[in-house]
Structures are given as C-alpha cells and as structure tokens.
Write a protein that holds these residues in place. Sequence first.
Motif, PDB file in Angstrom:
ATOM      1  N   ASN A  62       0.938  -1.316  -0.135  1.00 33.14           N
ATOM      2  CA  ASN A  62       0.074  -0.055  -0.034  1.00 33.14           C
ATOM      3  C   ASN A  62       0.853   1.185   0.039  1.00 33.14           C
ATOM      4  O   ASN A  62       2.107   1.104  -0.072  1.00 33.14           O
ATOM      5  CB  ASN A  62      -1.017  -0.024   1.131  1.00 33.14           C
ATOM      6  CG  ASN A  62      -0.365  -0.013   2.553  1.00 33.14           C
ATOM      7  OD1 ASN A  62       0.813   0.417   2.651  1.00 33.14           O
ATOM      8  ND2 ASN A  62      -1.026  -0.378   3.648  1.00 33.14           N
ATOM      9  N   GLN A  63       0.237   2.320   0.428  1.00 31.76           N
ATOM     10  CA  GLN A  63       0.861   3.539   0.204  1.00 31.76           C
ATOM     11  C   GLN A  63       2.140   3.910   1.028  1.00 31.76           C
ATOM     12  O   GLN A  63       3.044   4.333   1.112  1.00 31.76           O
ATOM     13  CB  GLN A  63      -0.051   4.586   0.339  1.00 31.76           C
ATOM     14  CG  GLN A  63      -0.903   5.114  -0.952  1.00 31.76           C
ATOM     15  CD  GLN A  63      -0.318   5.303  -2.338  1.00 31.76           C
ATOM     16  OE1 GLN A  63       0.825   5.959  -2.364  1.00 31.76           O
ATOM     17  NE2 GLN A  63      -0.766   4.507  -3.310  1.00 31.76           N
ATOM     18  N   LYS A  64       1.694   3.278   2.260  1.00 30.54           N
ATOM     19  CA  LYS A  64       2.792   3.114   3.387  1.00 30.54           C
ATOM     20  C   LYS A  64       3.812   2.042   3.396  1.00 30.54           C
ATOM     21  O   LYS A  64       4.680   1.600   4.246  1.00 30.54           O
ATOM     22  CB  LYS A  64       2.081   3.207   4.695  1.00 30.54           C
ATOM     23  CG  LYS A  64       1.111   4.313   5.081  1.00 30.54           C
ATOM     24  CD  LYS A  64       0.531   4.132   6.295  1.00 30.54           C
ATOM     25  CE  LYS A  64      -0.170   5.301   6.521  1.00 30.54           C
ATOM     26  NZ  LYS A  64      -1.155   5.384   8.154  1.00 30.54           N
ATOM     27  N   ASN A  65       3.845   1.189   2.099  1.00 33.20           N
ATOM     28  CA  ASN A  65       4.680   0.055   1.860  1.00 33.20           C
ATOM     29  C   ASN A  65       4.431  -0.878   2.850  1.00 33.20           C
ATOM     30  O   ASN A  65       5.340  -1.962   3.173  1.00 33.20           O
ATOM     31  CB  ASN A  65       6.099   0.541   1.936  1.00 33.20           C
ATOM     32  CG  ASN A  65       6.553   1.016   0.765  1.00 33.20           C
ATOM     33  OD1 ASN A  65       6.237   0.870  -0.425  1.00 33.20           O
ATOM     34  ND2 ASN A  65       7.379   2.336   1.026  1.00 33.20           N
ATOM     35  N   ASN A  66       3.179  -1.246   3.673  1.00 31.18           N
ATOM     36  CA  ASN A  66       2.835  -2.303   4.186  1.00 31.18           C
ATOM     37  C   ASN A  66       2.293  -3.383   3.121  1.00 31.18           C
ATOM     38  O   ASN A  66       1.763  -3.144   2.178  1.00 31.18           O
ATOM     39  CB  ASN A  66       1.737  -1.791   5.118  1.00 31.18           C
ATOM     40  CG  ASN A  66       2.187  -1.143   6.085  1.00 31.18           C
ATOM     41  OD1 ASN A  66       3.263  -1.183   6.630  1.00 31.18           O
ATOM     42  ND2 ASN A  66       1.225   0.077   6.443  1.00 31.18           N
ATOM     43  N   VAL A  67       2.469  -4.516   3.466  1.00 32.76           N
ATOM     44  CA  VAL A  67       1.978  -5.698   2.871  1.00 32.76           C
ATOM     45  C   VAL A  67       0.639  -5.934   2.977  1.00 32.76           C
ATOM     46  O   VAL A  67       0.017  -5.975   3.793  1.00 32.76           O
ATOM     47  CB  VAL A  67       2.674  -6.922   3.154  1.00 32.76           C
ATOM     48  CG1 VAL A  67       2.155  -8.321   2.355  1.00 32.76           C
ATOM     49  CG2 VAL A  67       4.218  -7.033   2.786  1.00 32.76           C
ATOM     50  N   VAL A  68      -0.109  -6.015   1.629  1.00 34.59           N
ATOM     51  CA  VAL A  68      -1.699  -6.349   1.813  1.00 34.59           C
ATOM     52  C   VAL A  68      -1.958  -7.574   1.046  1.00 34.59           C
ATOM     53  O   VAL A  68      -1.400  -7.829   0.077  1.00 34.59           O
ATOM     54  CB  VAL A  68      -2.400  -5.263   1.057  1.00 34.59           C
ATOM     55  CG1 VAL A  68      -3.867  -5.242   0.994  1.00 34.59           C
ATOM     56  CG2 VAL A  68      -2.049  -3.713   1.768  1.00 34.59           C
TER      57      VAL A  68
END
Length: 200
Positions: A130-136
């Motif tokens: 996502n935009q925060k570079n968290n894995v989705v």
Amino acid sequence: MLKTEEDIIRAVEQDKWMIKLLQAAKSLNLPDWWICAGFVRSKIWDTIHDFSERTAIPDVDVIYFDKENMDEFEEKKLEEILRRIVPHVPWSVKNEVRMHVVNGLDPYINSVDAISKFPETATALGLRLNQKNNVVLTAPHGVEDVLNLHLRPTPFFMENPNLVQIFENRIAKKNWKGIWPKIKVRHINREDKEKWHEGE
C-alpha cells in the motif's frame, strides 16, 4: 507455523526477495495491481513444508486493471521494465481488463474479481504494497484451503462444468503433489461429487 492471514503477511514481510519484487511492481504505478497466484501460494506451501530453499516458480504474475490502455504490447513493455529493475525473474504482466476475452469469460469488475475466478482457491491469492509500503493480502475465498494444503476448484470453476476439466488438467500438468507432498487434492467427477486424494 502459518495459521492466519496475519501470519502469511508476516512471513512475506520477512522475505527480502518477495519484498524486492513487490517494490519493483509498485514502482510501475499501475492501477489496481497485485502479484498473485504461485508467487503467494508457493511461499505458503514452502513454509508449511519447512523447505530450506525456495521452490522455483514458472512465472511471477503481476496483474493490473487499466481500461485506458488495453494494448497487449503495453504489458510486454512493463515486463521489460521489471526485468531491468530485477533481472533473472520470470515476470509476466497482464491487464485483467482484457484477460476475460482470452479466457472466454464475462468481463471482470476489477483485479480481485479476476483473482476470484482463478482455477484453484489456493491460487486465488494476491499481494501488493500500500502507500505506506505495508504488505496487503487479498484472498477472495479466504486462506483456509491454502493453509490446510487443500487444492480444490474455486466456486466459479465448480459452477461451470466446462471449466472442471481445466482444473483437472492443471492438477495433472503442474505436479504440485510431487513438489509439496502434504497437499490434498480434491478431484471433481462428472456427477460433481467430491473425493479426496491424500497420497501416502
């Protein structure tokens, strides 16, 4: 041990190679993009089987949903960009806006809709940052089957008798049970009855 979606996400976050590929795909700024299918499933099954080395996958499937540019040549250009960012990876890029035609199906609504209509529930998975570079993680049919090593058709394939043979052909061709011996394959016969093949 992987038991939940959160466990899967944590395992991916700790996999530097997977994160590198997800970052490469994100850099393309594609609408509704995911890396899906074997990229996700193989990681899960390798982990559950306690493999010390990653199982090679035939391709790394990047999908997206772009109604503005449906030219297949655009997909090839994107593959070339990805090969420059991360070489020696079997990148495969597909715009799901046009893939329903290739597959002889009704138009997909979005990328997750396309993933939901993959042949197997254990393959109907996708990852992105996502935009925060968290894995989705997206799993239209949940993660129970892939975590329990169950290989069965998605509801879409179950509801379409003409597609059942495609599922069976994939099981025979892919030899997944030869790679991950603990998996259980659910075969569907012509009467649409289910039977389990658990191996030795």
